[in-house]
Design an enzyme around this catalytic site. Structure first.
Site, mmCIF file in Angstrom:
data_model
loop_
_atom_site.group_PDB
_atom_site.id
_atom_site.type_symbol
_atom_site.label_atom_id
_atom_site.label_comp_id
_atom_site.label_asym_id
_atom_site.label_seq_id
_atom_site.Cartn_x
_atom_site.Cartn_y
_atom_site.Cartn_z
ATOM 1 C CG ASP A 230 -2.148 0.922 0.954
ATOM 2 O OD1 ASP A 230 -2.071 1.762 0.027
ATOM 3 O OD2 ASP A 230 -3.163 0.829 1.676
HETATM 4 C C1 BGC Z 1 -4.933 3.336 -0.082
HETATM 5 C C2 BGC Z 1 -5.008 2.366 -1.229
HETATM 6 C C3 BGC Z 1 -4.810 3.103 -2.528
HETATM 7 C C4 BGC Z 1 -3.466 3.823 -2.492
HETATM 8 C C5 BGC Z 1 -3.157 4.617 -3.741
HETATM 9 C C6 BGC Z 1 -3.664 4.159 -0.127
HETATM 10 O O1 BGC Z 1 -3.670 5.159 0.839
HETATM 11 O O2 BGC Z 1 -5.007 2.650 1.143
HETATM 12 O O3 BGC Z 1 -6.241 1.702 -1.220
HETATM 13 O O4 BGC Z 1 -4.894 2.231 -3.608
HETATM 14 O O5 BGC Z 1 -3.462 4.732 -1.393
HETATM 15 O O6 BGC Z 1 -3.953 5.743 -3.823
#
Ligand code: BGC
Length: 818
Positions: A230
């Site tokens: 993530d």
């Molecule tokens: C989120 C993800 C997301 C990623 C990119 C993160 O903060 O938890 O679900 O895909 O950011 O935006």
């Protein structure tokens, strides 16, 4: 050339570079060997392609317009695998047309508490349902040679401290509740990538959790894709490579690649592990983009890569509408719905005009065409409108309220549009409670006093309490229904569409009924999953508690009758046959649900668990014979003692019905197996799980379930912090307190992806390491380390000087530079 040979031509430094993104959204390229990069974009319910790939800060938000489909809690209520497949295929076509190779979704964490701010983006409280629907989505997307990233692996069940907290979960619960949807998708749809979660599980961050990323995911489940982190979930990159994290996202500005390179060169990281990570990524790069050196001498290459699909936003908007109309759940109807066009109808509430159709955060779409219920309804009837309350109002404006009550009195039916404001549910923070804003509850109550024919339409991403439920005639749960939700809602209200959604989550009567009420969102270091497997309806049924609306509930404008249950015990599976008839007067679809329970056994069990479902469309009077097949897994529990799924011998109850609490047919099947010989615990060691209320479990019993001591939940005075801690963690230290206040002030006025509060929680709750890896040089590693030194009360004079030269005056408590 084979992929292994190609990797053999890369230097350690080149390979190390492949373990992190080159910016916010792209994987590295290597011109020398003709390796292109791959582009990812957020989903899950629309393509959020960000224009600026270079800016890795979370506030970089410029996004390309695209079609916003219903969010996952709505989609799940369709109980329709076909809906997920259609959505997947449509998204894939949009991705291809926008040159996006991989969509970051679906998000399949289990809804442990209705307070989780991100529940709107998650599918269900039930792992079987989640796994089935997500598998269909992934197959739909990947059918068009676009990849997915199934997220957030695993146990990201809350937003509070999501970047630092460790979830304390016993092995059986982890496998049965929190991993099994991921397992189903991995085995059933072979997703190109998985995204690991920010949080830790039992003390090890997911981004460097070998048990999770390698032992379970690859060795047990046979996973062949790659794992990305993530955004900002990486801690120590070499440990991540060793554990099975292939790609860190976004770019760390090169720090992580350097660390990996050094670790290989100094012998602390085995080069073969780095090679494996690079191979996992390059396999997919080749799939989407083609690496020419791997296809020398081939004629045309992979045709699928070359197809540019047709893509038309207006057509996709229609798909969004069709999907939305399968997702809305008719919770209550005492006869007012469908509305007759001859009624004197008034719509009340600003949500009728300005619908809330998506949640805030990384899934936030720049929607293409937003339809309001009011505009859509006016195609069918002469509908009046009174604002009554504004979408963000907390307190009632008496003038607006009086006008609305008067209009309701004069009308023959009042339809109130209520919902949760953006700041009530979002990625980045959890909800404070289950209530709608007071203004809305109060106005609905006042309207009910003058108008018995009151209908409420709800626009929210997760359950709300309904203090007025006995006074209204009907309630339509529209959820966050995407940009075409207004049209779908109007069609249902006027009977052009027969509602067929079913709740994929329980609506409890009150917050204090919820199973993790004592342990959500946890303490500073950990959150204890003491309720264990008793999540959602598994809990409410276990303690025989009344709920507002049960899991699986949803009404129709027609009636369905169930009959002739036959259970056929074949050797490897059990066939459940029954007849379903549309016994009403209009066509419609029913979701027939099959639950399995084992009242007597050697382990604690839920009363019943969903193990099969089918959505069936029937004309009035039509009857169909339905067969639902249950495999071995439907009867198994995960035996932590055996390290495997086992089927206990004995009698299992099979029930078939229209919801988890509207069971129409019941039968028994006896299985003659020899599973369950290794028993970890006896009933008297886990009395609460066997016989009591698992929301309230003693330390001793929880430790017994964990087979380990309960880890420290809080920081001890004087405990040393690291850069993997957040400002939230250090805010009680001498300098932490000052910096926390400065940071909080500096966040004021920043909106991030549709949410005001999310920017602040991102800054205050992210690991401090991200300050320098994310800031594109604005905060240096030295500054971050000096700050940390101050939070740990070390070298105060020297560290104060370092941070002061970076514009942070921790003596006066202010910023001296932007
Ligand atoms: C989120 C993800 C997301 C990623 C990119 C993160 O903060 O938890 O679900 O895909 O950011 O935006």
């Amino acid at each position: 050339m084979t992929l292994k040979e190609l990797i053999g031509q890369m230097t350690v430094a080149e390979k190390a570079k492949f373990t992190e993104g080159i910016n916010a959204w792209e994987t590295p390229a290597l011109e020398r060997l003709g390796i292109p990069s791959v582009r990812v974009a957020d989903g899950p319910h629309g393509v959020r392609k960000q224009n600026d790939t270079e800016d890795t800060t979370p506030e970089a938000a410029g996004t390309v317009t695209s079609v916003c489909f219903p969010s996952a809690s709505a989609l799940a209520a369709s109980f329709n695998r076909g809906v997920f497949a259609t959505l997947g295929e449509t998204l894939a076509k949009e991705c291809k047309a926008l040159d996006v190779d991989m969509i970051l979704g679906p998000a399949i964490n289990i809804k442990r508490s209705p307070l989780c701010g991100r529940n709107f983006e998650y599918v269900s409280e039930d792992p079987y349902l989640t796994g089935e629907l997500a598998t269909a989505y992934v197959k739909g997307v990947q059918r068009h040679n676009v990849g997915v990233s199934v997220k957030h692996f695993a146990a990201n069940n809350q937003e509070k401290r999501r970047m630092t907290i460790s979830a304390v979960i016993d092995e059986r619960t982890l496998r049965e509740i929190y991993l099994s949807a991921f397992e189903a998708v991995v085995k059933g749809a072979d997703p190109d990538s998985l995204m690991c979660s920010y949080n830790g599980i039992n003390g090890v961050f997911s981004s460097q959790n070998k048990k999770l990323l390698t032992d379970i995911l690859r060795d047990e489940w046979g996973y062949k894709g790659f794992v990305m982190s993530d955004w900002g979930a990486v801690h120590e990159r070499p440990l991540g490579v060793a554990a099975g994290l292939d790609l860190g996202m976004p770019s760390s500005g090169g720090k992580d690649a350097k660390d990996v390179e050094e670790a290989v060169l100094n012998g602390t990281l085995d080069e073969s592990l780095l090679d494996a990570a690079v191979e996992n990524i390059l396999k997919k790069v080749d799939k989407y983009k083609g690496i020419p050196l791997l296809h020398e001498g081939e004629e045309a290459g992979d045709q699928a890569r070359k197809i540019k699909p047709q893509f038309n936003r207006s057509d996709d908007h229609k798909i969004a509408r069709k999907i939305a109309s399968e997702c809305m759940v008719l919770l209550k109807n005492e006869g007012m719905l469908p509305l007759s066009t001859s009624e004197k109808i008034v719509f009340i509430g600003e949500y009728a005009k300005k619908p809330r159709f998506q949640g805030a955060g990384s899934s936030h779409i720049e929607a293409f065409r937003i339809s309001s219920p009011l505009a859509a309804a006016r195609h069918f009837a002469d509908v009046r409108y009174k604002k009554g309350f504004g979408v963000n109002d907390e307190k009632l404006d008496e003038k607006l309220a009086d006008e609305a009550v008067l209009a309701a009195r004069k009308a023959s039916v009042a339809v109130v549009f209520a919902g949760l404001p953006d700041e009530y549910e979002s990625e980045g923070f959890d909800r404070d409670g289950l209530s709608l804003p007071e203004a809305q509850n109060e106005l609905i109550a006042r309207i009910c006093r003058v108008q018995p024919n009151t209908v409420v339409c709800l626009q929210n991403g997760s359950p709300v309490t309904m203090p007025w439920i006995n006074d209204v005639n009907a309630v339509l749960e529209c959820y966050l229904a995407g940009e075409a939700g207004g049209e779908a809602c109007a069609k249902i209200l006027f009977g052009k569409t027969n509602p067929s959604g079913k709740l994929a989550e329980t609506f409890p009567l009150k917050l204090s009924d919820t199973p993790c009420r004592e342990n959500f969102p946890g303490r500073a270091k950990t959150v204890e999953y003491r309720e264990a497997i008793f999540v959602g309806y598994r809990y409410y049924d276990k303690v025989s508690m009344n709920v507002l609306f049960p899991f699986g509930h949803g009404l129709s404008y027609t009636n369905f009758s169930y009959s002739d249950l036959r259970i056929n015990n074949k050797v490897d599976e059990v066939e459940v046959n029954f007849k379903l008839k549309n016994s009403g007067s209009c066509s419609g679809a029913e979701v027939a649900q099959v639950y399995v329970g084992k009242p007597v056994g050697q382990v604690h069990r839920a009363v019943r668990e969903l193990k099969g479902f089918e959505k069936i469309y029937l004309e009035p009077g039509e009857e169909r014979e339905i067969t639902i097949t249950l495999d071995k897994r439907a009867f198994s529990y995960y035996s932590a003692g055996e390290g495997d799924w086992v089927v206990e011998p004995g009698s299992y109850h099979i029930s078939v019905g229209s919801s988890s609490r509207d069971l129409r047919l019941r039968g028994v099947v006896t299985l003659d197996t020899n599973g369950g010989s290794v028993k970890l615990h006896k009933a008297d060691e886990l009395p609460t799980y066997f016989f009591g209320d698992p929301a309230v479990v003693s330390d001793e019993e929880f430790a017994t379930l964990l087979c380990a001591p309960i880890p420290e939940a809080d920081y001890k005075p004087g405990e040393k912090f690291t850069l993997f801690n957040s400002l939230e963690d250090v805010k009680n230290t001498r300098f932490g307190r000052v910096f926390y206040r400065i940071a909080k002030l500096a966040c004021k006025g920043h909106t991030l992806l549709g949410s005001k509060k999310m920017f602040e929680t991102n800054v205050l709750e992210t690991q401090m390491r991200n300050y320098f890896t994310w800031s594109g040089g604005r905060v240096t590693e030295d500054t971050a380390k000096a700050l940390l030194g101050l939070f740990n009360n070390e070298d105060i004079e020297k560290n104060l000087k370092i941070v002061a030269s970076a514009g942070i005056d921790l003596v006066k408590g202010r910023l001296t530079k932007k």
